[in-house]
Scaffold this motif. Structure first.
Motif, short mmCIF file in Angstrom:
data_model
loop_
_atom_site.label_atom_id
_atom_site.label_comp_id
_atom_site.label_asym_id
_atom_site.label_seq_id
_atom_site.Cartn_x
_atom_site.Cartn_y
_atom_site.Cartn_z
N GLY A 47 31.02 -24.02 -18.18
CA GLY A 47 32.39 -24.08 -18.60
C GLY A 47 32.61 -22.96 -19.46
O GLY A 47 32.49 -21.67 -19.13
N GLY A 48 33.57 -23.06 -20.38
CA GLY A 48 34.13 -22.14 -21.38
C GLY A 48 34.02 -22.27 -22.90
O GLY A 48 33.95 -23.32 -23.30
N PHE B 269 42.49 -21.18 -26.95
CA PHE B 269 42.42 -19.81 -26.63
C PHE B 269 41.10 -19.80 -26.35
O PHE B 269 40.21 -20.10 -26.72
CB PHE B 269 42.79 -19.13 -27.71
N PRO B 270 40.82 -19.09 -24.96
CA PRO B 270 39.46 -18.87 -24.47
C PRO B 270 38.87 -17.59 -25.03
O PRO B 270 39.55 -16.70 -25.24
CB PRO B 270 39.94 -18.79 -22.96
N LEU B 271 37.79 -17.81 -25.32
CA LEU B 271 36.82 -16.61 -25.81
C LEU B 271 36.06 -16.09 -24.64
O LEU B 271 36.31 -14.81 -24.31
CB LEU B 271 35.91 -17.18 -26.78
N PHE B 272 35.41 -17.06 -23.86
CA PHE B 272 34.74 -16.20 -22.57
C PHE B 272 34.32 -17.69 -21.86
O PHE B 272 34.25 -18.67 -22.67
CB PHE B 272 33.64 -15.31 -23.00
N ILE C 101 36.14 -28.60 -19.15
CA ILE C 101 37.35 -29.21 -18.89
C ILE C 101 38.19 -29.05 -20.11
O ILE C 101 38.19 -29.61 -21.19
CB ILE C 101 37.62 -30.53 -18.28
N PRO C 102 38.86 -27.88 -20.38
CA PRO C 102 39.60 -27.70 -21.51
C PRO C 102 40.40 -28.62 -22.35
O PRO C 102 40.36 -28.69 -23.50
CB PRO C 102 40.41 -26.30 -21.21
N GLU C 103 40.92 -29.62 -21.63
CA GLU C 103 41.79 -30.69 -22.28
C GLU C 103 40.94 -31.48 -23.02
O GLU C 103 41.38 -31.97 -23.97
CB GLU C 103 42.72 -31.29 -21.25
N GLU C 104 39.53 -31.45 -22.47
CA GLU C 104 38.68 -32.44 -23.02
C GLU C 104 38.06 -31.76 -24.61
O GLU C 104 37.33 -32.66 -25.03
CB GLU C 104 37.54 -33.12 -22.32
#
Length: 76
Positions: free
Chosen positions: A26-27, A18-21, A47-50
């Motif tokens: 990155g994020g 779940f993205p915060l910002f 890279i979110p998957e990592e």
């Protein structure tokens, strides 16, 4: 919040991110679970998957905000 929910729904990976910002490098995300947790570790990655392949950047949202505030205070 609506944008974050939309982004999270678009990620169809096996992780419940779940993205915060988002920032330039990155994020910031947390990994959701079915169980209610006292804290949710915060990760930062381009890279979110990592995200879950390494230690979290912060143990919780509270600790992240506290560290960021202290960093800003030290700059003044």
């Amino acid at each position: 919040m609506e944008e974050a929910i939309s982004i999270a729904q678009d990620w169809k990976g096996s992780f419940h991110l779940f993205p915060l910002f988002m920032v330039e490098d990155g994020g910031y995300f947390f990994v959701g679970t079915q169980e209610k947790c006292q804290t949710a570790p915060i990760y930062c990655k381009d890279i979110p998957e990592e995200v879950v392949e390494r230690e979290p950047n912060y143990p919780s949202l509270t600790s992240m905000v506290q560290e960021l505030v202290e960093e800003l205070r030290s700059r003044s």
